[in-house]
Design a protein around this motif. Sequence first.
Motif, PDB file in Angstrom:
ATOM      1  N   MET A  34      -7.526  -5.355   1.803  1.00 21.24           N
ATOM      2  CA  MET A  34      -6.536  -4.296   1.949  1.00 21.24           C
ATOM      3  C   MET A  34      -5.183  -4.848   2.366  1.00 21.24           C
ATOM      4  O   MET A  34      -5.098  -5.919   2.979  1.00 21.24           O
ATOM      5  N   TRP A  35      -4.160  -4.119   2.009  1.00 24.41           N
ATOM      6  CA  TRP A  35      -2.811  -4.371   2.517  1.00 24.41           C
ATOM      7  C   TRP A  35      -2.306  -3.080   3.164  1.00 24.41           C
ATOM      8  O   TRP A  35      -2.377  -2.012   2.561  1.00 24.41           O
ATOM      9  N   TYR A  36      -1.826  -3.237   4.383  1.00 25.95           N
ATOM     10  CA  TYR A  36      -1.223  -2.125   5.103  1.00 25.95           C
ATOM     11  C   TYR A  36       0.269  -2.418   5.288  1.00 25.95           C
ATOM     12  O   TYR A  36       0.675  -3.559   5.467  1.00 25.95           O
ATOM     13  N   ARG A  37       1.069  -1.365   5.282  1.00 24.66           N
ATOM     14  CA  ARG A  37       2.501  -1.460   5.554  1.00 24.66           C
ATOM     15  C   ARG A  37       2.763  -0.731   6.864  1.00 24.66           C
ATOM     16  O   ARG A  37       2.268   0.375   7.088  1.00 24.66           O
ATOM     17  N   GLN A  38       3.556  -1.357   7.720  1.00 24.70           N
ATOM     18  CA  GLN A  38       3.861  -0.766   9.022  1.00 24.70           C
ATOM     19  C   GLN A  38       5.368  -0.769   9.241  1.00 24.70           C
ATOM     20  O   GLN A  38       5.973  -1.827   9.409  1.00 24.70           O
ATOM     21  N   TYR A  39       5.949   0.415   9.238  1.00 23.23           N
ATOM     22  CA  TYR A  39       7.364   0.540   9.564  1.00 23.23           C
ATOM     23  C   TYR A  39       7.536   0.446  11.077  1.00 23.23           C
ATOM     24  O   TYR A  39       6.606   0.708  11.852  1.00 23.23           O
ATOM     25  N   SER A  40       8.762   0.123  11.485  1.00 23.47           N
ATOM     26  CA  SER A  40       9.048  -0.055  12.898  1.00 23.47           C
ATOM     27  C   SER A  40       8.700   1.203  13.689  1.00 23.47           C
ATOM     28  O   SER A  40       9.049   2.321  13.295  1.00 23.47           O
ATOM     29  N   ARG A  41       7.956   1.036  14.772  1.00 23.04           N
ATOM     30  CA  ARG A  41       7.573   2.104  15.687  1.00 23.04           C
ATOM     31  C   ARG A  41       6.693   3.169  15.019  1.00 23.04           C
ATOM     32  O   ARG A  41       6.683   4.342  15.424  1.00 23.04           O
ATOM     33  N   LYS A  42       5.953   2.737  13.994  1.00 22.44           N
ATOM     34  CA  LYS A  42       5.011   3.604  13.314  1.00 22.44           C
ATOM     35  C   LYS A  42       3.656   2.908  13.218  1.00 22.44           C
ATOM     36  O   LYS A  42       3.540   1.706  13.480  1.00 22.44           O
ATOM     37  N   GLY A  43       2.624   3.678  12.857  1.00 18.50           N
ATOM     38  CA  GLY A  43       1.325   3.089  12.643  1.00 18.50           C
ATOM     39  C   GLY A  43       1.203   2.505  11.252  1.00 18.50           C
ATOM     40  O   GLY A  43       1.964   2.845  10.343  1.00 18.50           O
ATOM     41  N   PRO A  44       0.265   1.585  11.057  1.00 15.21           N
ATOM     42  CA  PRO A  44       0.037   1.027   9.719  1.00 15.21           C
ATOM     43  C   PRO A  44      -0.420   2.121   8.743  1.00 15.21           C
ATOM     44  O   PRO A  44      -1.128   3.046   9.133  1.00 15.21           O
ATOM     45  N   GLU A  45      -0.001   1.984   7.498  1.00 18.72           N
ATOM     46  CA  GLU A  45      -0.463   2.896   6.447  1.00 18.72           C
ATOM     47  C   GLU A  45      -0.998   2.061   5.290  1.00 18.72           C
ATOM     48  O   GLU A  45      -0.427   1.020   4.937  1.00 18.72           O
ATOM     49  N   LEU A  46      -2.080   2.527   4.705  1.00 20.06           N
ATOM     50  CA  LEU A  46      -2.713   1.783   3.621  1.00 20.06           C
ATOM     51  C   LEU A  46      -1.807   1.748   2.404  1.00 20.06           C
ATOM     52  O   LEU A  46      -1.312   2.770   1.942  1.00 20.06           O
ATOM     53  N   LEU A  47      -1.642   0.548   1.869  1.00 22.42           N
ATOM     54  CA  LEU A  47      -0.813   0.354   0.676  1.00 22.42           C
ATOM     55  C   LEU A  47      -1.667   0.045  -0.549  1.00 22.42           C
ATOM     56  O   LEU A  47      -1.499   0.640  -1.602  1.00 22.42           O
ATOM     57  N   MET A  48      -2.576  -0.897  -0.417  1.00 26.10           N
ATOM     58  CA  MET A  48      -3.416  -1.311  -1.532  1.00 26.10           C
ATOM     59  C   MET A  48      -4.821  -1.603  -1.002  1.00 26.10           C
ATOM     60  O   MET A  48      -4.982  -2.074   0.123  1.00 26.10           O
ATOM     61  N   TYR A  49      -5.810  -1.377  -1.865  1.00 26.52           N
ATOM     62  CA  TYR A  49      -7.215  -1.550  -1.477  1.00 26.52           C
ATOM     63  C   TYR A  49      -7.970  -2.066  -2.684  1.00 26.52           C
ATOM     64  O   TYR A  49      -7.943  -1.452  -3.742  1.00 26.52           O
ATOM     65  N   THR A  50      -8.610  -3.227  -2.550  1.00 27.19           N
ATOM     66  CA  THR A  50      -9.340  -3.797  -3.675  1.00 27.19           C
ATOM     67  C   THR A  50     -10.704  -4.267  -3.217  1.00 27.19           C
ATOM     68  O   THR A  50     -10.908  -4.626  -2.053  1.00 27.19           O
ATOM     69  N   TYR A  51     -11.631  -4.299  -4.166  1.00 27.51           N
ATOM     70  CA  TYR A  51     -12.989  -4.728  -3.873  1.00 27.51           C
ATOM     71  C   TYR A  51     -13.317  -6.056  -4.547  1.00 27.51           C
ATOM     72  O   TYR A  51     -14.039  -6.872  -3.993  1.00 27.51           O
ATOM     73  N   SER A  52     -12.778  -6.280  -5.706  1.00 23.59           N
ATOM     74  CA  SER A  52     -13.197  -7.449  -6.463  1.00 23.59           C
ATOM     75  C   SER A  52     -12.030  -8.402  -6.694  1.00 23.59           C
ATOM     76  O   SER A  52     -10.883  -8.099  -6.372  1.00 23.59           O
ATOM     77  N   SER A  53     -12.335  -9.534  -7.242  1.00 20.92           N
ATOM     78  CA  SER A  53     -11.299 -10.484  -7.616  1.00 20.92           C
ATOM     79  C   SER A  53     -10.469  -9.918  -8.759  1.00 20.92           C
ATOM     80  O   SER A  53     -10.929  -9.074  -9.522  1.00 20.92           O
ATOM     81  N   GLY A  54      -9.259 -10.403  -8.872  1.00 19.36           N
ATOM     82  CA  GLY A  54      -8.383  -9.949  -9.936  1.00 19.36           C
ATOM     83  C   GLY A  54      -7.173  -9.237  -9.396  1.00 19.36           C
ATOM     84  O   GLY A  54      -6.852  -9.342  -8.213  1.00 19.36           O
ATOM     85  N   ASN A  55      -6.493  -8.544 -10.267  1.00 15.95           N
ATOM     86  CA  ASN A  55      -5.254  -7.857  -9.919  1.00 15.95           C
ATOM     87  C   ASN A  55      -5.425  -6.349  -9.921  1.00 15.95           C
ATOM     88  O   ASN A  55      -6.187  -5.797 -10.707  1.00 15.95           O
ATOM     89  N   LYS A  56      -4.686  -5.699  -9.024  1.00 16.67           N
ATOM     90  CA  LYS A  56      -4.611  -4.245  -9.003  1.00 16.67           C
ATOM     91  C   LYS A  56      -3.157  -3.854  -8.864  1.00 16.67           C
ATOM     92  O   LYS A  56      -2.485  -4.337  -7.950  1.00 16.67           O
ATOM     93  N   GLU A  57      -2.687  -3.006  -9.748  1.00 16.82           N
ATOM     94  CA  GLU A  57      -1.275  -2.658  -9.771  1.00 16.82           C
ATOM     95  C   GLU A  57      -1.072  -1.196  -9.403  1.00 16.82           C
ATOM     96  O   GLU A  57      -1.827  -0.320  -9.810  1.00 16.82           O
ATOM     97  N   ASP A  58      -0.014  -0.947  -8.623  1.00 20.31           N
ATOM     98  CA  ASP A  58       0.349   0.429  -8.274  1.00 20.31           C
ATOM     99  C   ASP A  58       1.865   0.479  -8.171  1.00 20.31           C
ATOM    100  O   ASP A  58       2.439   0.088  -7.160  1.00 20.31           O
TER     101      ASP A  58
END
Lengths: 113, 114
Positions: A34-58
Motif C-alpha cells: 500500500m501507499w498512503y499520502r499524509q498531508y501536514s497535520r492530517k491523518g494518512p489516507e490510502l492512495l494505492m493498494y496492490t496484491y501482486s507483482s506488476g503495475n497498477k495505475e490510477d
Amino acid sequence: QKEVEQDPGPLSVPEGAIVSLNCTYSNSAFQYFMWYRQYSRKGPELLMYTYSSGNKEDGRFTAQVDKSSKYISLFIRDSQPSDSATYLCAMSLSQGGSEKLVFGKGMKLTVNP
Amino acid sequence: NAGVTQTPKFRVLKTGQSMTLLCAQDMNHEYMYWYRQDPGMGLRLIHYSVGEGTTAKGEVPDGYNVSRLKKQNFLLGLESAAPSQTSVYFCATSTQTQVSQPQHFGDGTRLSIL
C-alpha cells in the motif's frame, strides 16, 4: 536490516516533474502493498493498494511491485503542488495465524509551482 | 459522514497526569487501532481491537491502556504521562483485518508531555 526501508527525503521537485518514491523490504512473505499520502497535520489516507507483482495505475499515480527484488515504487506523473505531502509505504502479511502490517517512515515531497 | 473523529486534537499534560483520548467512527468497522507517530520512527501500533469488548497489544503497548465498550468508540488511556509519550496519536479503522484491508485514519491528537 529493517523489514521496510524508505528514504525519508525530503524530496523537492518542480511542477510537472515525474516523481519516483521507493521502498525496499526484507521479508519475502509480505503479500499486500500500500501507499498512503499524509498531508501536514492530517491523518494518512490510502492512495494505492496492490496484491501482486506488476503495475497498477490510477490517474497520475502508478504503483509498481517487484517481489523478486523486494522493491515497491510509486510514480507520480505531471506532479502538482497539491501532491506536496508525506508518502508512506506499507506492507502486510498473514502467515500461520500471525498477522503483521509494517509502515515505512515516510518520504516528504514538495512540488514547487 | 465524519468517518473517524479523534478528540481532543491537541493537549498539553504535565508528567504524571492522566488522560483519555477518544476515537469515534461512524463507518460500522469492526477493527480499530491506535498508533503513535514520531519523527524518524514512522507509525507504530500501540493497541488494537477486533471487535466490541476485545483489545490486544501492538508493538509499543507499555504505558497505555485501551477499552472498546461500544463498537463505534475506542479509547486510549495514559495512566501516568511521561515525556517519552509526547507524540501524535492516530486512530484507524478497517472493515476486517488490517493485513488485507486498507485502514481509515483520523486526523490525530497532538500530545505534549512536559
